[in-house]
Scaffold this motif. Structure first.
Motif, PDB file in Angstrom:
ATOM      1  N   LEU A  64      27.039  -6.201  28.284  1.00 29.92           N
ATOM      2  CA  LEU A  64      25.985  -6.585  27.357  1.00 29.92           C
ATOM      3  C   LEU A  64      25.236  -5.337  26.919  1.00 29.92           C
ATOM      4  O   LEU A  64      24.962  -4.446  27.730  1.00 29.92           O
ATOM      5  CB  LEU A  64      25.027  -7.572  28.021  1.00 29.92           C
ATOM      6  CG  LEU A  64      25.644  -8.896  28.457  1.00 29.92           C
ATOM      7  CD1 LEU A  64      24.615  -9.743  29.193  1.00 29.92           C
ATOM      8  CD2 LEU A  64      26.205  -9.632  27.264  1.00 29.92           C
ATOM      9  N   GLU A  65      24.921  -5.282  25.629  1.00 29.37           N
ATOM     10  CA  GLU A  65      24.228  -4.130  25.086  1.00 29.37           C
ATOM     11  C   GLU A  65      22.771  -4.460  24.827  1.00 29.37           C
ATOM     12  O   GLU A  65      22.461  -5.530  24.284  1.00 29.37           O
ATOM     13  CB  GLU A  65      24.902  -3.694  23.783  1.00 29.37           C
ATOM     14  CG  GLU A  65      26.330  -3.240  23.973  1.00 29.37           C
ATOM     15  CD  GLU A  65      26.988  -2.857  22.662  1.00 29.37           C
ATOM     16  OE1 GLU A  65      26.291  -2.323  21.780  1.00 29.37           O
ATOM     17  OE2 GLU A  65      28.200  -3.101  22.525  1.00 29.37           O
ATOM     18  N   LYS A  66      21.895  -3.548  25.211  1.00 14.53           N
ATOM     19  CA  LYS A  66      20.464  -3.733  24.998  1.00 14.53           C
ATOM     20  C   LYS A  66      20.185  -3.919  23.506  1.00 14.53           C
ATOM     21  O   LYS A  66      20.701  -3.173  22.670  1.00 14.53           O
ATOM     22  CB  LYS A  66      19.698  -2.511  25.521  1.00 14.53           C
ATOM     23  CG  LYS A  66      18.207  -2.668  25.461  1.00 14.53           C
ATOM     24  CD  LYS A  66      17.523  -1.462  26.067  1.00 14.53           C
ATOM     25  CE  LYS A  66      16.025  -1.629  26.017  1.00 14.53           C
ATOM     26  NZ  LYS A  66      15.336  -0.511  26.662  1.00 14.53           N
ATOM     27  N   GLY A  67      19.410  -4.947  23.173  1.00 16.92           N
ATOM     28  CA  GLY A  67      19.045  -5.211  21.792  1.00 16.92           C
ATOM     29  C   GLY A  67      20.089  -5.986  20.998  1.00 16.92           C
ATOM     30  O   GLY A  67      19.882  -6.286  19.831  1.00 16.92           O
ATOM     31  N   LYS A  68      21.234  -6.290  21.624  1.00 11.29           N
ATOM     32  CA  LYS A  68      22.283  -7.041  20.940  1.00 11.29           C
ATOM     33  C   LYS A  68      22.541  -8.323  21.743  1.00 11.29           C
ATOM     34  O   LYS A  68      23.284  -8.321  22.724  1.00 11.29           O
ATOM     35  CB  LYS A  68      23.558  -6.207  20.837  1.00 11.29           C
ATOM     36  CG  LYS A  68      24.639  -6.857  20.013  1.00 11.29           C
ATOM     37  CD  LYS A  68      25.837  -5.941  19.858  1.00 11.29           C
ATOM     38  CE  LYS A  68      26.930  -6.647  19.074  1.00 11.29           C
ATOM     39  NZ  LYS A  68      28.151  -5.842  19.003  1.00 11.29           N
ATOM     40  N   PRO A  69      21.930  -9.423  21.325  1.00 13.58           N
ATOM     41  CA  PRO A  69      22.054 -10.647  22.121  1.00 13.58           C
ATOM     42  C   PRO A  69      23.451 -11.258  22.057  1.00 13.58           C
ATOM     43  O   PRO A  69      24.159 -11.115  21.061  1.00 13.58           O
ATOM     44  CB  PRO A  69      21.028 -11.590  21.483  1.00 13.58           C
ATOM     45  CG  PRO A  69      20.858 -11.095  20.085  1.00 13.58           C
ATOM     46  CD  PRO A  69      21.086  -9.601  20.147  1.00 13.58           C
ATOM     47  N   LEU A  70      23.816 -11.905  23.121  1.00 16.40           N
ATOM     48  CA  LEU A  70      25.041 -12.692  23.165  1.00 16.40           C
ATOM     49  C   LEU A  70      24.621 -14.125  22.867  1.00 16.40           C
ATOM     50  O   LEU A  70      23.840 -14.719  23.613  1.00 16.40           O
ATOM     51  CB  LEU A  70      25.693 -12.617  24.541  1.00 16.40           C
ATOM     52  CG  LEU A  70      26.865 -13.564  24.777  1.00 16.40           C
ATOM     53  CD1 LEU A  70      28.021 -13.232  23.829  1.00 16.40           C
ATOM     54  CD2 LEU A  70      27.303 -13.510  26.224  1.00 16.40           C
TER      55      LEU A  70
END
Length: 82
Positions: A64-70
């Motif tokens: 998971l990438e910070k600032g990029k919601p799943l």
């Protein structure tokens, strides 16, 4: 179709469980939205008792990438009776 054994990571756009609860036929169906990543995702389905859940990302790792919601979306339908 109707399961005759457990389903592990079975890919499908939807899953449904039917059973008798307090003497009434009941069903729950979960549909996966077309926008979901990895669609159709695998499902864990248990034969012999009502249990199902989607398994995303399955056995793969997902960073998971910070600032990029799943975002995962599902529609749950409950049905009672025949």
């Amino acid at each position: 179709g109707v399961l005759t054994k457990d389903g592990v990571l079975e890919p499908a756009n939807w899953a449904e469980v039917e059973g008798s609860f307090a003497g009434k036929r009941e069903r729950v169906r979960i549909d996966e939205e077309p926008s979901n990543p990895g669609r159709p995702n695998g499902w864990l389905l248990r034969h012999g008792f009502p249990f199902m859940n989607v398994s995303y990302p399955g056995l793969a790792h997902l960073k998971l990438e910070k600032g990029k919601p799943l975002v995962m979306k599902y529609r749950v339908t409950l049905l009672s009776g025949k």
